[in-house]
Every structure is written in C-alpha cells, then in structure tokens.
Scaffold this active site. Structure first.
Site, PDB file in Angstrom:
ATOM      1  N   HIS A 195      41.025  40.453  41.570  1.00  0.00           N
ATOM      2  CA  HIS A 195      41.405  41.813  41.979  1.00  0.00           C
ATOM      3  C   HIS A 195      40.380  42.385  42.941  1.00  0.00           C
ATOM      4  O   HIS A 195      39.187  42.115  42.814  1.00  0.00           O
ATOM      5  CB  HIS A 195      41.533  42.732  40.760  1.00  0.00           C
ATOM      6  CG  HIS A 195      40.302  42.752  39.898  1.00  0.00           C
ATOM      7  ND1 HIS A 195      40.041  41.781  38.955  1.00  0.00           N
ATOM      8  CD2 HIS A 195      39.247  43.606  39.856  1.00  0.00           C
ATOM      9  CE1 HIS A 195      38.891  42.039  38.362  1.00  0.00           C
ATOM     10  NE2 HIS A 195      38.377  43.131  38.895  1.00  0.00           N
ATOM     11  N   HIS A 206      38.640  45.841  44.394  1.00  0.00           N
ATOM     12  CA  HIS A 206      38.393  47.256  44.127  1.00  0.00           C
ATOM     13  C   HIS A 206      38.446  48.011  45.452  1.00  0.00           C
ATOM     14  O   HIS A 206      37.902  47.540  46.458  1.00  0.00           O
ATOM     15  CB  HIS A 206      36.996  47.457  43.546  1.00  0.00           C
ATOM     16  CG  HIS A 206      36.787  46.843  42.189  1.00  0.00           C
ATOM     17  ND1 HIS A 206      36.799  47.596  41.043  1.00  0.00           N
ATOM     18  CD2 HIS A 206      36.571  45.562  41.797  1.00  0.00           C
ATOM     19  CE1 HIS A 206      36.576  46.802  40.001  1.00  0.00           C
ATOM     20  NE2 HIS A 206      36.434  45.567  40.434  1.00  0.00           N
TER      21      HIS A 206
HETATM   22  P1  AMP Z   1      35.761  43.685  37.249  1.00  0.00           P
HETATM   23  O1  AMP Z   1      34.446  44.109  36.650  1.00  0.00           O
HETATM   24  O2  AMP Z   1      35.680  43.455  38.734  1.00  0.00           O
HETATM   25  O3  AMP Z   1      36.392  42.540  36.503  1.00  0.00           O
HETATM   26  O4  AMP Z   1      36.683  44.944  37.120  1.00  0.00           O
HETATM   27  C1  AMP Z   1      37.630  45.139  36.127  1.00  0.00           C
HETATM   28  C2  AMP Z   1      38.088  46.566  36.274  1.00  0.00           C
HETATM   29  O5  AMP Z   1      39.304  46.713  35.576  1.00  0.00           O
HETATM   30  C3  AMP Z   1      37.108  47.589  35.682  1.00  0.00           C
HETATM   31  O6  AMP Z   1      36.694  48.462  36.739  1.00  0.00           O
HETATM   32  C4  AMP Z   1      37.925  48.286  34.615  1.00  0.00           C
HETATM   33  O7  AMP Z   1      37.647  49.675  34.553  1.00  0.00           O
HETATM   34  C5  AMP Z   1      39.347  48.017  35.044  1.00  0.00           C
HETATM   35  N1  AMP Z   1      40.331  47.971  33.973  1.00  0.00           N
HETATM   36  C6  AMP Z   1      40.291  47.203  32.847  1.00  0.00           C
HETATM   37  N2  AMP Z   1      41.416  47.401  32.114  1.00  0.00           N
HETATM   38  C7  AMP Z   1      42.174  48.284  32.803  1.00  0.00           C
HETATM   39  C8  AMP Z   1      43.444  48.882  32.571  1.00  0.00           C
HETATM   40  N3  AMP Z   1      44.163  48.621  31.480  1.00  0.00           N
HETATM   41  N4  AMP Z   1      43.924  49.761  33.496  1.00  0.00           N
HETATM   42  C9  AMP Z   1      43.195  50.050  34.608  1.00  0.00           C
HETATM   43  N5  AMP Z   1      42.011  49.501  34.885  1.00  0.00           N
HETATM   44  C10 AMP Z   1      41.491  48.645  34.000  1.00  0.00           C
END
Ligand code: AMP
Ligand code: ZN
Length: 139
Positions: free
Chosen positions: A101, A103
């Site tokens: 993903h 950001h």
């Molecule tokens: P990463 O650290 O790059 O793996 O980022 C994962 C991101 O997903 C984090 O910024 C979380 O806040 C976000 N996240 C996890 N679960 C959810 C969810 N159910 N809905 C929206 N964002 C989420």
C-alpha cells in the site's frame, strides 16, 4: 488473489468498513484510521501482494494513476500545500500490514513534520562505492 487473514483484503471485500475515497477495477483507496494528518489516504491493489516487490508490474501504471488522482483530490479537499507519498517495504521500514500500500500524507507549509532526517555520506568515495554496488545488482 486474496489472503483470508489480511485486513486490507477484508476491506476490499467489504468485510471490514473503510472510509472509501476511490474504487476502480483493480485499485482501491481509503482513509488511514490513524492518520499522520487528517486526509492521510492509503492506495492499494485489490489483489493481495505482500510487498511492493511482489506486485505485478502490470498493475504499476494503474496504481500510479490512482496515486496521482488521490493526491490531487486530498490536496483539494484538505487545502494541503503538498503531499508525501510513501511506501513501507518490510518490517524494518515500518511495514505492519503485509498487503502492499502507498501512503498519501497531506502536508502544509510550516507543519513541523520531519519525516526524513538525513545525514551526508562520510566521503564522496563512499557514496560512489555504494552507487557502484547498487548498479552492479541492477544488471
Ligand atoms: P504500514 O505501517 O505501512 O504497514 O501501514 C499500515 C497502515 O494501515 C497504518 O498507517 C494503519 O493506521 C493503517 N490501518 C490498519 N488497519 C486499518 C483499517 N482497518 N482501516 C484503515 N487504516 C488501517
Ligand atoms: Zn491482502
């Protein structure tokens, strides 16, 4: 392709709610529930690829187009002056959800965020040596 344990696959399937901002054939985007700044969005392939390195290169153009469109819309909706686009690849880089993903983080002049603390190389030789090591592995 779907991983039954993956939180983002569940979001794509509608099994976990999300604040959707974009829904295309193979790409989805929604708001991060724990934003760096409000409007922080995540852009994901609908299929499950654990990291950027697993991603089907054919998807890359669609993902990039979605990032452009979401970045523009986030700036318009939040009044942001810019955005940081980021991707965490691997646990050491802060990846927590292993469904690739991007950001998109809204940024404002003088918002005080310092996301990339930087340090110069100890010498030009060291910089050139490392560039050579990387070039060699790109074939
Ligand atoms: P990463 O650290 O790059 O793996 O980022 C994962 C991101 O997903 C984090 O910024 C979380 O806040 C976000 N996240 C996890 N679960 C959810 C969810 N159910 N809905 C929206 N964002 C989420
Ligand atoms: Zn997944």
């Amino acid at each position: 392709m779907r991983d039954p344990e993956c939180v983002f696959c569940k979001i794509v399937a509608g099994e976990i709610p999300s604040a959707s901002v974009l829904d295309r054939d193979n790409v989805y985007a929604f708001l991060d529930l724990n934003p760096v700044r409000q409007g922080h969005a995540l852009v994901i392939p609908k299929s499950h690829y654990p990291t950027l390195l697993d991603l089907d290169p054919g998807l890359a153009a669609d993902l990039l187009r979605a990032q452009q469109d979401v970045a523009r819309a986030v700036m318009l909706a939040t009044g942001a002056d810019g955005v940081n686009l980021g991707l965490n690849l691997g646990e050491a880089a802060g990846q927590v959800v292993f469904h690739a993903h991007y950001h998109i983080i809204p940024r404002f002049h003088e918002d005080g965020l310092r996301l990339w603390p930087q340090t110069p190389y100890p010498s030009q030789d060291e910089m050139n040596r490392l560039a050579g090591e990387i070039r060699a592995r790109l074939g």
